[in-house]
Scaffold this motif. Structure first.
Motif, PDB file in Angstrom:
ATOM      1  N   GLN A 291      -5.719 -19.292   3.851  1.00 23.93           N
ATOM      2  CA  GLN A 291      -5.084 -18.098   4.398  1.00 23.93           C
ATOM      3  C   GLN A 291      -5.913 -17.564   5.563  1.00 23.93           C
ATOM      4  N   VAL A 292      -5.242 -17.013   6.565  1.00 25.31           N
ATOM      5  CA  VAL A 292      -5.937 -16.326   7.659  1.00 25.31           C
ATOM      6  C   VAL A 292      -5.252 -14.973   7.856  1.00 25.31           C
ATOM      7  N   GLU A 319      -0.190 -26.634   8.275  1.00 29.62           N
ATOM      8  CA  GLU A 319       0.746 -26.710   7.158  1.00 29.62           C
ATOM      9  C   GLU A 319       0.244 -25.985   5.899  1.00 29.62           C
ATOM     10  N   ASN A 320      -1.062 -26.018   5.680  1.00 34.15           N
ATOM     11  CA  ASN A 320      -1.579 -25.442   4.432  1.00 34.15           C
ATOM     12  C   ASN A 320      -2.108 -24.020   4.586  1.00 34.15           C
ATOM     13  N   VAL A 321      -1.869 -23.441   5.743  1.00 27.05           N
ATOM     14  CA  VAL A 321      -2.410 -22.097   5.985  1.00 27.05           C
ATOM     15  C   VAL A 321      -1.278 -21.070   6.061  1.00 27.05           C
ATOM     16  N   SER A 322      -1.497 -19.924   5.418  1.00 26.62           N
ATOM     17  CA  SER A 322      -0.596 -18.792   5.622  1.00 26.62           C
ATOM     18  C   SER A 322      -1.304 -17.834   6.582  1.00 26.62           C
ATOM     19  N   LEU A 323      -0.709 -17.622   7.739  1.00 29.71           N
ATOM     20  CA  LEU A 323      -1.320 -16.728   8.729  1.00 29.71           C
ATOM     21  C   LEU A 323      -0.558 -15.413   8.755  1.00 29.71           C
ATOM     22  N   VAL A 324      -1.269 -14.317   8.481  1.00 27.53           N
ATOM     23  CA  VAL A 324      -0.620 -13.007   8.583  1.00 27.53           C
ATOM     24  C   VAL A 324      -1.345 -12.174   9.648  1.00 27.53           C
ATOM     25  N   ILE A 325      -0.549 -11.447  10.412  1.00 24.17           N
ATOM     26  CA  ILE A 325      -1.121 -10.639  11.506  1.00 24.17           C
ATOM     27  C   ILE A 325      -0.590  -9.213  11.395  1.00 24.17           C
ATOM     28  N   SER A 326      -1.515  -8.245  11.407  1.00 21.35           N
ATOM     29  CA  SER A 326      -1.074  -6.843  11.447  1.00 21.35           C
ATOM     30  C   SER A 326      -1.704  -6.151  12.656  1.00 21.35           C
ATOM     31  N   PRO A 327      -0.953  -5.986  13.725  1.00 22.38           N
ATOM     32  CA  PRO A 327      -1.476  -5.262  14.895  1.00 22.38           C
ATOM     33  C   PRO A 327      -1.839  -3.828  14.480  1.00 22.38           C
ATOM     34  N   ILE A 361      -7.066  -3.994   2.139  1.00 24.08           N
ATOM     35  CA  ILE A 361      -7.319  -3.250   0.910  1.00 24.08           C
ATOM     36  C   ILE A 361      -6.474  -3.821  -0.239  1.00 24.08           C
ATOM     37  N   GLY A 362      -6.093  -5.081  -0.107  1.00 22.31           N
ATOM     38  CA  GLY A 362      -5.358  -5.733  -1.192  1.00 22.31           C
ATOM     39  C   GLY A 362      -3.942  -5.207  -1.346  1.00 22.31           C
ATOM     40  N   MET A 363      -3.418  -4.565  -0.274  1.00 26.11           N
ATOM     41  CA  MET A 363      -2.036  -4.062  -0.316  1.00 26.11           C
ATOM     42  C   MET A 363      -1.114  -5.200   0.081  1.00 26.11           C
ATOM     43  N   GLY A 364      -0.974  -6.160  -0.817  1.00 22.29           N
ATOM     44  CA  GLY A 364      -0.159  -7.325  -0.522  1.00 22.29           C
ATOM     45  C   GLY A 364      -0.986  -8.449   0.068  1.00 22.29           C
ATOM     46  N   GLN A 365      -0.362  -9.625   0.153  1.00 22.68           N
ATOM     47  CA  GLN A 365      -0.988 -10.834   0.714  1.00 22.68           C
ATOM     48  C   GLN A 365      -2.261 -11.243  -0.017  1.00 22.68           C
ATOM     49  N   SER A 366      -2.309 -11.014  -1.336  1.00 28.09           N
ATOM     50  CA  SER A 366      -3.455 -11.539  -2.084  1.00 28.09           C
ATOM     51  C   SER A 366      -3.397 -13.061  -2.010  1.00 28.09           C
ATOM     52  N   PRO A 367      -4.543 -13.685  -1.776  1.00 32.16           N
ATOM     53  CA  PRO A 367      -4.533 -15.153  -1.641  1.00 32.16           C
ATOM     54  C   PRO A 367      -4.288 -15.845  -2.990  1.00 32.16           C
ATOM     55  N   SER A 368      -4.040 -17.157  -2.932  1.00 24.79           N
ATOM     56  CA  SER A 368      -3.832 -17.916  -4.177  1.00 24.79           C
ATOM     57  C   SER A 368      -5.168 -18.106  -4.903  1.00 24.79           C
ATOM     58  N   ASP A 370      -8.537 -19.260  -6.208  1.00 25.01           N
ATOM     59  CA  ASP A 370      -9.640 -20.020  -5.587  1.00 25.01           C
ATOM     60  C   ASP A 370      -9.490 -20.222  -4.074  1.00 25.01           C
ATOM     61  N   ALA A 371      -8.536 -19.543  -3.456  1.00 26.67           N
ATOM     62  CA  ALA A 371      -8.265 -19.784  -2.032  1.00 26.67           C
ATOM     63  C   ALA A 371      -9.448 -19.412  -1.144  1.00 26.67           C
ATOM     64  N   VAL A 372      -9.497 -20.060   0.020  1.00 24.42           N
ATOM     65  CA  VAL A 372     -10.414 -19.635   1.083  1.00 24.42           C
ATOM     66  C   VAL A 372      -9.575 -18.820   2.065  1.00 24.42           C
ATOM     67  N   SER A 373      -9.968 -17.577   2.276  1.00 23.32           N
ATOM     68  CA  SER A 373      -9.228 -16.705   3.189  1.00 23.32           C
ATOM     69  C   SER A 373     -10.161 -16.222   4.293  1.00 23.32           C
ATOM     70  N   LEU A 374      -9.758 -16.454   5.536  1.00 28.35           N
ATOM     71  CA  LEU A 374     -10.542 -15.990   6.697  1.00 28.35           C
ATOM     72  C   LEU A 374      -9.925 -14.703   7.193  1.00 28.35           C
ATOM     73  N   ARG A 375     -10.738 -13.676   7.353  1.00 28.52           N
ATOM     74  CA  ARG A 375     -10.184 -12.380   7.729  1.00 28.52           C
ATOM     75  C   ARG A 375     -11.000 -11.749   8.846  1.00 28.52           C
ATOM     76  N   THR A 376     -10.316 -11.067   9.730  1.00 26.88           N
ATOM     77  CA  THR A 376     -11.043 -10.399  10.831  1.00 26.88           C
ATOM     78  C   THR A 376     -11.490  -9.007  10.385  1.00 26.88           C
ATOM     79  N   PHE A 377     -11.553  -8.783   9.082  1.00 30.33           N
ATOM     80  CA  PHE A 377     -11.786  -7.455   8.536  1.00 30.33           C
ATOM     81  C   PHE A 377     -13.293  -7.141   8.455  1.00 30.33           C
ATOM     82  N   ASN A 378     -13.610  -6.112   7.661  1.00 25.13           N
ATOM     83  CA  ASN A 378     -15.014  -5.693   7.585  1.00 25.13           C
ATOM     84  C   ASN A 378     -15.649  -5.843   6.203  1.00 25.13           C
TER      85      ASN A 378
END
Ligand code: MIC
Ligand code: SF4
Length: 641
Positions: A291-292, A319-327, A361-368, A370-378
């Protein structure tokens, strides 16, 4: 002796005290901000103060956290905040308008002013030269009512930036370098003031990324003194008149100094599960990504999003990545929509979320699992994403977008030639999602949904404070551990009895049961106890469960203030070995509490082990009175009556 920029702002706002590091000062607050997950409680507390209208220059209530509406609770709370804001003179930023810190920077921030926000990332405002501090909701409520804000005068650290970032190296990498050097507790009691020739190479949003994540250092705040870059930004936002020049004197003196040579930095990553577990991206080979997530108050500006759109353009997400973007804001999202960048994102396969905190803040889009999730967060604390086994890496938008395409953690320098995105000379300004307060609040009826339950109030201190040790936890426990917040729990931010059932459960599942069975007691914590968010709920839920004191090796700033504001005693082990001597279910006692509370050393007896511990009560006179009289609300009422 010359003053630095932080001292100048503090001096201009000083109401009480002297600017001596470690000594308590009180400052006047010009602006406040709240968001919805802390706001409901902050406005209930504001109402409890009995003040009709806010006394600040500007107070804004944002809706950006509790956005998923899977029952009426969040929508009910939003309506409460909207009506209470209208009544009491507070501007209301409607859901969809954006993340509080991003919108504040765009539309309201004023260099040289003070901002107190019920969110730990309020220091984002330091990107335009505001003295912006995160605090608990009660402190913000008091500031809205015109009360000064009390804080220990921080020591001011000069961060001298030299050189210039290389292509594909970003502001995120600067703050990750700070975290690598200083750790998540390296900033406690400090303000980081950025100076040096490198500063002028950084745009306002880049500066804001750095001041935003200063919260992860535990800092009181971070600031870039204002300059022509800030002036241009404000002009592009159509509010040049808000510009105010605040610069350190030539001979300014700092308490500490450090240097970062921007030319030597490379792209970095914070590994699970701590923002200070930082390594160069080049060291992470063959890590598959599931996930990204791109966005959050750290990296969701127009330029960040344009960089992402450029990388994605003409490509397809792996194919194996879910990319979500929140401007980050309506302004950013509309500009992307108008210039076609949004189309590039959607065409590449990005899932576009509304302009809000969302997955951060976990408001949706929780990863699967054991997933590896890359986030531009803090923050990448364990479980914060809503999936305990997920591994969250914190990265720049460039690393995130590159990795979304390749499907593994990718050094953006492999993308080839760098492109530069210019800061717009004019942003799209339309404040139609900001509702003005009513001229005459008397005509406004505040709407209260059934989810709003009375909040617990502390009681005055008794002669003896006694109880059992209910739980014992290790170092760096976050407020996400103490009061977890995910899509399932966030709707109950105005319902402490409900939330209390989950208090500290990530560390000790039985904690709420033990607390109730023993009519409360004590918590033992390690060092930096309560790092992370400003959520007062991490103090209110323990208060509701009868917690009377927390004994720790050290505390994070905001959480310590929240505990004391709510009448919970915070004691630090004088001898760190005593931490090892105490066991869960030991019975402890503070005799002559009313007298001892005035001392710097408090003697605590362990009746089970027949031992005594010397503990430090590092508190100001005002805080001692809060403990004596049962918290800040009671103290304010006493002073007013
Ligand atoms: C966070 O990033 O942890 C939050 C959610 O924004 C918190 C506020 C909250 O818990 O409501 C913060 O940073 O203070
Ligand atoms: Fe929202 Fe995340 Fe920023 Fe907190 S850190 S304000 S949850 S975007």
């Amino acid at each position: 002796m010359g003053l630095n920029a932080s001292q100048k702002i503090i001096k201009n706002h000083l109401v009480k005290g002297e600017m001596i590091p470690g000594k308590e000062i009180a400052i006047k607050i010009d602006q406040t901000l709240t968001q919805d997950s802390t706001g409901t409680m902050a406005y209930l507390q504001f109402e409890a103060l009995g003040i009709d209208r806010v006394k600040t220059k500007r107070s804004v209530a944002y809706i950006d956290h509790n956005i998923l509406q899977s029952g009426p609770e969040n929508a009910d709370d939003h309506l409460y905040i909207q009506t209470v804001a209208k009544k009491h003179g507070i501007y209301f930023s409607r859901p969809g308008n954006g993340i509080c810190h991003q919108v504040n920077l765009e539309r309201f921030g004023v260099p040289g002013d003070t901002l107190l926000g019920s969110d730990s990332h309020t220091p984002t405002g330091g990107g335009i030269g505001m003295l912006a501090i995160g605090a608990g909701g009660l402190d913000v409520a008091v500031a809205m009512g015109g009360g000064e804000y009390y804080v220990n005068m921080p020591s001011i650290v000069k961060v001298n930036l030299t050189g210039k970032l290389s292509p594909w190296v970003t502001a995120k990498d600067i703050i990750l370098e700070m975290l690598k050097r200083l750790t998540v507790k390296g900033g406690v009691g400090k303000i980081f003031e950025y100076t040096g020739e490198g500063v002028k190479t950084l745009s306002v949003p880049e500066r804001a990324t750095i001041t935003n994540m200063g919260a992860e250092l535990g800092a009181t705040t971070s600031i870039f003194p204002s300059d022509d870059v800030v002036q241009k930004f404000l002009k592009a936002q159509g509010r040049e008149e808000d510009f105010y020049l605040i610069q350190p004197d030539e001979d300014a003196v700092y308490d500490e100094e450090m240097e970062i040579n921007l030319s030597l930095l490379e792209p970095m990553v914070a590994c699970p599960h701590s923002p200070d577990d930082v390594v160069p991206v080049s060291e992470l080979k063959n890590i598959k990504v599931n996930q990204v997530c791109i966005g959050s108050c750290t990296n969701s500006s127009y330029v960040d999003m344009m960089k992402v759109a450029n990388i994605l353009k003409g490509n397809t997400v792996s194919e194996n990545v879910s990319l979500v973007i929140s401007p980050g804001s309506k302004q950013v999202l509309t500009m992307l929509a108008e210039n076609g960048a949004l189309a590039s994102m959607v065409a590449a396969g990005a899932r576009i979320l509304e302009s809000a905190c969302g997955p951060c803040i976990g408001m949706g889009q929780s990863p699967s699992t054991d997933a590896v999730s890359l986030r531009t967060f803090n923050r990448n604390f364990e479980g914060r994403s809503g999936t305990k086994s997920a591994k969250i890496y914190l990265v720049s938008p460039e690393i995130a977008a590159a990795s979304a395409l390749t499907g593994h953690i990718t050094d953006p320098r492999t993308l080839g030639e760098y492109f530069d995105i210019e800061m717009p000379s004019k942003f799209l300004v339309e404040d139609n999602m900001i509702v003005d307060p009513s001229e005459d609040g008397r005509e406004v009826e505040v709407v209260r949904g059934p989810n709003i339950k009375p909040f617990p109030k502390a009681k005055a201190l008794g002669e003896v404070v006694e109880g059992k040790i209910l739980t014992k936890v290790g170092d760096n426990i976050t407020t996400d551990h103490i009061m977890p917040s995910n899509a399932k729990l966030l709707p109950y931010r105005s319902n402490i009895p409900y939330l209390a059932e989950y208090c500290l459960t990530p560390c000790d599942e039985d904690f709420p049961r033990k607390a109730k069975e023993n009519q409360g007691g004590f918590i033992v914590g390690g060092s930096n106890y309560g790092q992370g968010s400003s959520r007062e709920h991490a103090a209110l839920a323990p208060l509701y469960l009868g917690v009377k004191a927390v004994f720790a090796k050290s505390f994070a700033r905001i959480h310590k203030a929240n505990l004391i504001n709510n009448g919970i005693i915070t004691l630090v082990f004088e001898n760190l070995e005593d931490y090892d001597k105490i066991n869960v279910m030991d019975e402890l006692e503070i005799k002559d509490a009313l007298t001892q509370i005035d001392n710097n050393i408090v003697i605590v007896s362990n009746k089970t082990k027949d031992e005594e511990y010397r503990m430090i009560f590092d508190a100001t006179d005002r805080q001692r009175n809060m403990i004596r009289y049962g918290g800040l609300l009671n103290l304010v009422k006493r002073i007013n009556n």
